[in-house]
Design a protein around this motif. Sequence first.
Motif, PDB file in Angstrom:
ATOM      1  N   GLU A 121       7.693  -0.047 -22.624  1.00 17.44           N
ATOM      2  CA  GLU A 121       6.605   0.480 -21.775  1.00 17.44           C
ATOM      3  C   GLU A 121       6.148   1.853 -22.263  1.00 17.44           C
ATOM      4  OE1 GLU A 121       7.646  -1.810 -17.590  1.00 17.44           O
ATOM      5  OE2 GLU A 121       8.067   0.350 -17.760  1.00 17.44           O
ATOM      6  N   ARG A 122       7.118   2.662 -22.623  1.00 19.95           N
ATOM      7  CA  ARG A 122       6.783   4.019 -23.110  1.00 19.95           C
ATOM      8  C   ARG A 122       5.988   3.939 -24.408  1.00 19.95           C
ATOM      9  NH1 ARG A 122      11.909   7.086 -24.008  1.00 19.95           N
ATOM     10  NH2 ARG A 122      10.651   8.959 -23.999  1.00 19.95           N
ATOM     11  N   GLU A 124       4.179   1.392 -25.429  1.00 16.61           N
ATOM     12  CA  GLU A 124       2.836   0.851 -25.148  1.00 16.61           C
ATOM     13  C   GLU A 124       1.922   1.937 -24.589  1.00 16.61           C
ATOM     14  OE1 GLU A 124       4.384  -3.665 -24.350  1.00 16.61           O
ATOM     15  OE2 GLU A 124       3.272  -2.663 -22.729  1.00 16.61           O
ATOM     16  N   LYS A 125       2.504   2.785 -23.759  1.00 16.51           N
ATOM     17  CA  LYS A 125       1.737   3.892 -23.179  1.00 16.51           C
ATOM     18  C   LYS A 125       1.239   4.817 -24.300  1.00 16.51           C
ATOM     19  CE  LYS A 125       2.205   7.537 -19.700  1.00 16.51           C
ATOM     20  NZ  LYS A 125       3.150   8.269 -18.856  1.00 16.51           N
ATOM     21  N   ARG A 128      -1.450   3.136 -26.349  1.00 17.29           N
ATOM     22  CA  ARG A 128      -2.748   3.101 -25.643  1.00 17.29           C
ATOM     23  C   ARG A 128      -3.457   4.451 -25.742  1.00 17.29           C
ATOM     24  NH1 ARG A 128      -0.338  -0.755 -21.981  1.00 17.29           N
ATOM     25  NH2 ARG A 128      -1.341  -2.737 -22.468  1.00 17.29           N
ATOM     26  N   LYS A 183      -5.673   8.935 -15.338  1.00 17.38           N
ATOM     27  CA  LYS A 183      -4.605   8.081 -14.811  1.00 17.38           C
ATOM     28  C   LYS A 183      -4.039   8.615 -13.504  1.00 17.38           C
ATOM     29  CE  LYS A 183      -3.330   5.686 -18.940  1.00 17.38           C
ATOM     30  NZ  LYS A 183      -2.461   5.637 -20.085  1.00 17.38           N
TER      31      LYS A 183
END
Lengths: 184, 194
Positions: A121-122, A124-125, A128, A183
Amino acid sequence: MTELQDHELVKEFIAGNEYAFNKIVQKYQNKIYWHARRLLGNHMDADEVTQEVLIVLYKKLNTFNFQSSLFTWIFKIVSTRSLNHLRKGKVKKLFLYKDDEDEEERFVSNEDIVRNIENKERLEKLDRVLSKLAIKQKEVFILRNFESLSYEEIAKITGRSVGGLKANYFHAIKKVTEMMNEKE
Amino acid sequence: MKKNDEILKYLSGMMNDTEKSDFENKMSASADLQNDFAKLNNKLAEICSLKDIKEDSPYFQNLLPRVRQKIEKRAIRKLYPQFAYLLPTAAAVFLILFNTVKYAPSHASVNNINNTQTSAEVNASASDTDLSEVYNEYNPIPENTLTEEQGVDHLSFKVGVSGLINRENIQELIDTHFNIPYLEEFMLASNQGK
């Protein structure tokens, strides 16, 4: 000291010691992969570029002139190869239609060296955020923040002027912080 | 926003020494600016903290052997550069031969194209005996098993024409009835017969 050790390893390799090349790879493979990975945004492309870079190293180490550090020389190759890879990808994209779903698929592809969900997840963040930056901005942002390099060192790697790099970095951090604000 | 731009300019090192000291003085006098500066710095720090990600697979253990393997393969290709061209050349030759055999015009199609001309030429130059000899060569009738009359019947049955095969009705036959590559063979036979 490290630079001297690197130069010694290169000399040993040029003299015919294959084991010296293994040592260079072991020392730099991590940095090569992660730099390519951050620039390219996915494992498959990063893997391809990493292997390519190591093969180039093997073939071209005898042309290393010992004027710069091995690290700078290697990162120059990684940057050039990654940018070429991105350009090739853009050309391919022109001829092969890909929609957003394909891109999404690339993000969630299981073939990755990071499998831990939290780490994934980190990553992918980060991918992005970085994917929103222009390539020159991305490159300077990565080298400054993740490799802690000075503008002068980055200039040696990228072949761009310090002034230009500062401008790129300014726009990069502006975009990144704006994205973080959105965000929130 | 402008305030942020000033901070970003400071962080990216775009300020000269005078601008830098002015900004630092301004910041030390303004709690708001200090707050904004801290916020921006935290956001950048948050992104930078994402760099410490550890891989879970033995990727880096397998990388060197994979690269070594590729280097060896390329070295072999470099040692024997002619082999690099061998496979594509062999493939090209195979394709040409395959296409030549597969798509070569059949005798029937050759005959369809030249049917009138060929039949006329053959008819003009070959005797009935020549025709029979060539036909028998490609459609042999077991020797001493048929009388001459039976042989003629056999031939008539095979080509689907009743009665004797002779100069008059030979033109009605198309080459496929004979099932023989007769264009060259007939000409040869007829030349020898003359």
